[in-house]
Scaffold this motif. Structure first.
Motif, PDB file in Angstrom:
ATOM      1  N   ALA A   1       0.817  -1.037  -0.088  1.00 36.22           N
ATOM      2  CA  ALA A   1      -0.029   0.062   0.000  1.00 36.22           C
ATOM      3  C   ALA A   1       0.847   1.145   0.012  1.00 36.22           C
ATOM      4  CB  ALA A   1      -0.983  -0.080   1.222  1.00 36.22           C
ATOM      5  N   LEU A   2       1.915   1.304   0.734  1.00 34.15           N
ATOM      6  CA  LEU A   2       2.903   2.514   0.760  1.00 34.15           C
ATOM      7  C   LEU A   2       3.489   2.640  -0.573  1.00 34.15           C
ATOM      8  CD1 LEU A   2       3.809   4.090   3.065  1.00 34.15           C
ATOM      9  CD2 LEU A   2       5.968   2.702   3.499  1.00 34.15           C
ATOM     10  N   SER A   3       3.975   1.380  -1.225  1.00 32.30           N
ATOM     11  CA  SER A   3       4.393   1.645  -2.657  1.00 32.30           C
ATOM     12  C   SER A   3       3.525   2.261  -3.556  1.00 32.30           C
ATOM     13  CB  SER A   3       4.957   0.138  -2.945  1.00 32.30           C
ATOM     14  OG  SER A   3       6.078  -0.269  -2.249  1.00 32.30           O
ATOM     15  N   GLY A   4       2.337   1.610  -3.562  1.00 29.76           N
ATOM     16  CA  GLY A   4       1.187   2.263  -4.666  1.00 29.76           C
ATOM     17  C   GLY A   4       0.961   3.469  -3.911  1.00 29.76           C
ATOM     18  N   ALA A   5       0.994   4.042  -3.043  1.00 30.66           N
ATOM     19  CA  ALA A   5       0.797   5.536  -2.666  1.00 30.66           C
ATOM     20  C   ALA A   5       1.664   6.558  -3.215  1.00 30.66           C
ATOM     21  CB  ALA A   5       0.550   5.730  -1.048  1.00 30.66           C
ATOM     22  N   PHE A   6       2.796   6.005  -3.091  1.00 33.44           N
ATOM     23  CA  PHE A   6       4.145   6.777  -3.542  1.00 33.44           C
ATOM     24  C   PHE A   6       3.908   7.164  -5.071  1.00 33.44           C
ATOM     25  CE2 PHE A   6       5.783   6.942   0.642  1.00 33.44           C
ATOM     26  CZ  PHE A   6       6.527   8.114   0.529  1.00 33.44           C
TER      27      PHE A   6
ATOM     28  N   GLY B   1       7.936   7.323  -8.812  1.00 35.96           N
ATOM     29  CA  GLY B   1       7.856   6.758  -7.778  1.00 35.96           C
ATOM     30  C   GLY B   1       8.164   5.254  -7.511  1.00 35.96           C
ATOM     31  N   THR B   2       8.627   4.673  -8.742  1.00 37.08           N
ATOM     32  CA  THR B   2       8.489   3.161  -8.523  1.00 37.08           C
ATOM     33  C   THR B   2      10.037   2.675  -7.914  1.00 37.08           C
ATOM     34  OG1 THR B   2       9.701   3.489 -10.851  1.00 37.08           O
ATOM     35  CG2 THR B   2       7.474   3.010 -10.858  1.00 37.08           C
ATOM     36  N   GLY B   3      10.839   3.706  -7.476  1.00 38.35           N
ATOM     37  CA  GLY B   3      12.187   3.242  -7.218  1.00 38.35           C
ATOM     38  C   GLY B   3      11.615   2.617  -5.558  1.00 38.35           C
TER      39      GLY B   3
ATOM     40  N   TRP C   1       8.428  -7.506  -9.790  1.00 34.43           N
ATOM     41  CA  TRP C   1       7.233  -7.891 -10.455  1.00 34.43           C
ATOM     42  C   TRP C   1       5.856  -7.168 -10.017  1.00 34.43           C
ATOM     43  CZ3 TRP C   1       8.262 -11.063 -14.304  1.00 34.43           C
ATOM     44  CH2 TRP C   1       9.548 -11.659 -14.400  1.00 34.43           C
ATOM     45  N   ILE C   2       5.772  -7.180  -8.518  1.00 35.52           N
ATOM     46  CA  ILE C   2       4.548  -6.422  -8.022  1.00 35.52           C
ATOM     47  C   ILE C   2       4.447  -4.892  -8.135  1.00 35.52           C
ATOM     48  CG2 ILE C   2       3.620  -5.488  -5.922  1.00 35.52           C
ATOM     49  CD1 ILE C   2       4.613  -8.343  -4.557  1.00 35.52           C
ATOM     50  N   THR C   3       5.595  -4.338  -8.708  1.00 32.74           N
ATOM     51  CA  THR C   3       5.875  -2.881  -9.017  1.00 32.74           C
ATOM     52  C   THR C   3       4.996  -2.694 -10.499  1.00 32.74           C
ATOM     53  OG1 THR C   3       7.790  -2.372  -7.763  1.00 32.74           O
ATOM     54  CG2 THR C   3       7.204  -1.059  -9.729  1.00 32.74           C
ATOM     55  N   ALA C   4       5.336  -3.713 -11.227  1.00 35.49           N
ATOM     56  CA  ALA C   4       4.567  -3.619 -12.827  1.00 35.49           C
ATOM     57  C   ALA C   4       3.096  -3.691 -12.512  1.00 35.49           C
ATOM     58  CB  ALA C   4       5.220  -5.024 -13.615  1.00 35.49           C
ATOM     59  N   VAL C   5       2.788  -4.621 -11.750  1.00 35.56           N
ATOM     60  CA  VAL C   5       1.184  -4.529 -11.369  1.00 35.56           C
ATOM     61  C   VAL C   5       0.638  -3.410 -10.800  1.00 35.56           C
ATOM     62  CG1 VAL C   5      -0.737  -5.895 -10.124  1.00 35.56           C
ATOM     63  CG2 VAL C   5       1.176  -7.000 -10.916  1.00 35.56           C
ATOM     64  N   ILE C   6       1.362  -2.750 -10.078  1.00 32.48           N
ATOM     65  CA  ILE C   6       0.944  -1.486  -9.288  1.00 32.48           C
ATOM     66  C   ILE C   6       0.969  -0.393 -10.396  1.00 32.48           C
ATOM     67  CG2 ILE C   6       1.436   0.414  -7.658  1.00 32.48           C
ATOM     68  CD1 ILE C   6       2.919  -1.846  -5.742  1.00 32.48           C
ATOM     69  N   CYS C   7       1.842  -0.421 -11.242  1.00 32.15           N
ATOM     70  CA  CYS C   7       2.201   0.574 -12.196  1.00 32.15           C
ATOM     71  C   CYS C   7       0.827   0.653 -13.288  1.00 32.15           C
ATOM     72  CB  CYS C   7       3.406   0.695 -12.898  1.00 32.15           C
ATOM     73  SG  CYS C   7       4.600   1.278 -12.007  1.00 32.15           S
ATOM     74  N   THR C   8       0.762  -0.750 -13.717  1.00 34.81           N
ATOM     75  CA  THR C   8      -0.569  -1.043 -14.673  1.00 34.81           C
ATOM     76  C   THR C   8      -1.982  -0.429 -13.915  1.00 34.81           C
ATOM     77  OG1 THR C   8       0.527  -3.010 -15.371  1.00 34.81           O
ATOM     78  CG2 THR C   8      -1.835  -2.670 -15.846  1.00 34.81           C
ATOM     79  N   ILE C   9      -2.157  -0.819 -12.911  1.00 30.72           N
ATOM     80  CA  ILE C   9      -3.264  -0.161 -12.269  1.00 30.72           C
ATOM     81  C   ILE C   9      -3.384   1.448 -12.217  1.00 30.72           C
ATOM     82  CG2 ILE C   9      -4.449  -0.044 -10.037  1.00 30.72           C
ATOM     83  CD1 ILE C   9      -3.472  -2.935  -9.304  1.00 30.72           C
TER      84      ILE C   9
ATOM     85  N   MET D   1       7.509   2.436 -17.723  1.00 29.61           N
ATOM     86  CA  MET D   1       7.369   2.549 -16.282  1.00 29.61           C
ATOM     87  C   MET D   1       7.222   1.486 -15.323  1.00 29.61           C
ATOM     88  SD  MET D   1       4.390   5.302 -14.527  1.00 29.61           S
ATOM     89  CE  MET D   1       4.282   5.194 -12.983  1.00 29.61           C
ATOM     90  N   GLY D   2       6.583   0.331 -15.637  1.00 29.10           N
ATOM     91  CA  GLY D   2       6.439  -0.359 -14.712  1.00 29.10           C
ATOM     92  C   GLY D   2       7.315  -1.601 -14.884  1.00 29.10           C
TER      93      GLY D   2
END
Length: 334
Positions: free
Chosen positions: A46-51, A72-74, A83-91, A115-116
């Motif tokens: 959730a913290l990653s997604g928020a940033f 904000g992906t770093g 891998w999870i970052t790719a999903v968050i970025c897609t959303i 980006m993701g």
């Protein structure tokens, strides 16, 4: 950061979408595994997604006549993995393309890849290399954030270069240099600001939730004697407050700069400049399609403010949950 809707030929739109699919499938699996095996890390996600939500909503002037967006992906790479970052970025990108006329559906695959996937995976490799060498955690955080952003824009420049017909290597290099100047050069001042912001925040986490950043190099076992002495409870509380204030001030300056510029100054964005350059380099080029929503610059700016507010609310709520969790753990130890 984004290739605007309709500025990729259909064959390239399909290509980048197909390339992204395996990464997203594996990313969803990684997310499900995380929820089952390490449910306590849901707050990290959730913290990653928020940033990503907050920083990708900011159109910040670069100081060289244009503006661009942090990614904000770093942070997500370090806390949740690529891998999870790719999903968050897609959303996030799907949300922006659907409701904010930023990016779009035909360019979603290309934007997700840059980006993701490209930025986060290269940053993750660098992150792992720095950790293997026991690099200073501040250096690790800053460099990881820097690489995630810069690679995103380098790949975006390449994606647009591939759209333009060229004859021979020199023409390809010249075209890439054009898009490189639009995207990557404008990003450099912004990525420094994002790197500083993340350094403050990770140091804050190191004091209040050290288990979250143990894998980044903030382990008590690798700190020197002076650091250990400073980590007495009062010292940690004082330092964490200072880091939180520095983080809040840096973030507030970035947000105010973004929206003061948006509403009171006419500073072109790298996204629009890249789209315009396609038209200049390909005579008679016709945009494949347009955004689903047409609100004008003012309307889109209002939507980005709403996105920023949603991200800040998510960040505040996540930090509140972390605080409650810490208090609960403290009560159990009594």
């Amino acid at each position: 950061m984004h290739i605007m809707e309709g500025f990729l030929p259909i064959e390239w739109a399909v290509f980048w979408t197909v390339v992204c699919i395996p990464f997203l499938i594996l990313g969803i699996r990684a997310m499900r595994k995380l929820f089952v095996e390490q449910p306590d890390k849901k707050l990290s996600l959730a913290l990653s997604g928020a940033f990503i939500v907050i920083l990708s909503s900011l159109k910040i002037p670069s100081g060289i006549g244009s503006s661009s967006h942090p990614t904000g992906t770093g942070m997500s790479v370090m806390l949740s993995g690529p891998w999870i970052t790719a999903v968050i970025c897609t959303i996030v990108l799907l949300f922006q393309g659907t409701f904010m006329a930023h990016g779009g559906f035909t360019t979603l695959g290309a934007n997700v890849f840059s980006m993701g996937i490209a930025g986060p995976f290269v940053a993750y490799i660098v992150f792992k290399a720095l950790r293997a060498r026991n690099a200073n955690p501040t250096v690790t955080v800053f460099v990881t954030v820097f690489i995630a952003d810069i690679v995103t824009y380098l790949v975006t420049a390449l994606q647009l270069t591939l759209v333009v017909p060229y004859a021979g290597v020199p023409a390809f290099i010249d075209t890439y240099a054009t898009f490189f100047g639009i995207f990557a050069v404008t990003q450099i001042p912004i990525v420094f600001a994002e790197g500083i912001l993340m350094v403050f925040f990770f140091q804050y986490l190191a004091d209040v939730r050290p288990e979250l950043v143990r894998g980044i190099g903030y382990d008590p076992s690798v700190r020197n004697i002076k650091s250990i002495l400073r980590d007495k409870e009062k010292g940690k509380a004082d330092r964490s407050l200072i880091m939180l204030i520095c983080f809040a001030v840096t973030g507030a300056v970035m947000i105010l700069l973004a929206y003061i510029t948006t509403f009171f100054y006419d500073v072109g964005g790298a996204d629009d400049a890249g789209a315009g350059m396609i038209g200049d380099l390909i005579p008679g080029y016709e945009q494949l399609t347009d955004n689903f929503i047409q609100l004008g610059e003012f309307g889109i700016s209002i939507l980005f403010i709403i996105q920023t507010a949603v991200g800040i609310a998510l960040l505040a709520y996540t930090l509140h949950l972390y605080k409650r969790k810490k208090e609960h753990e403290h009560d159990e130890q009594q």
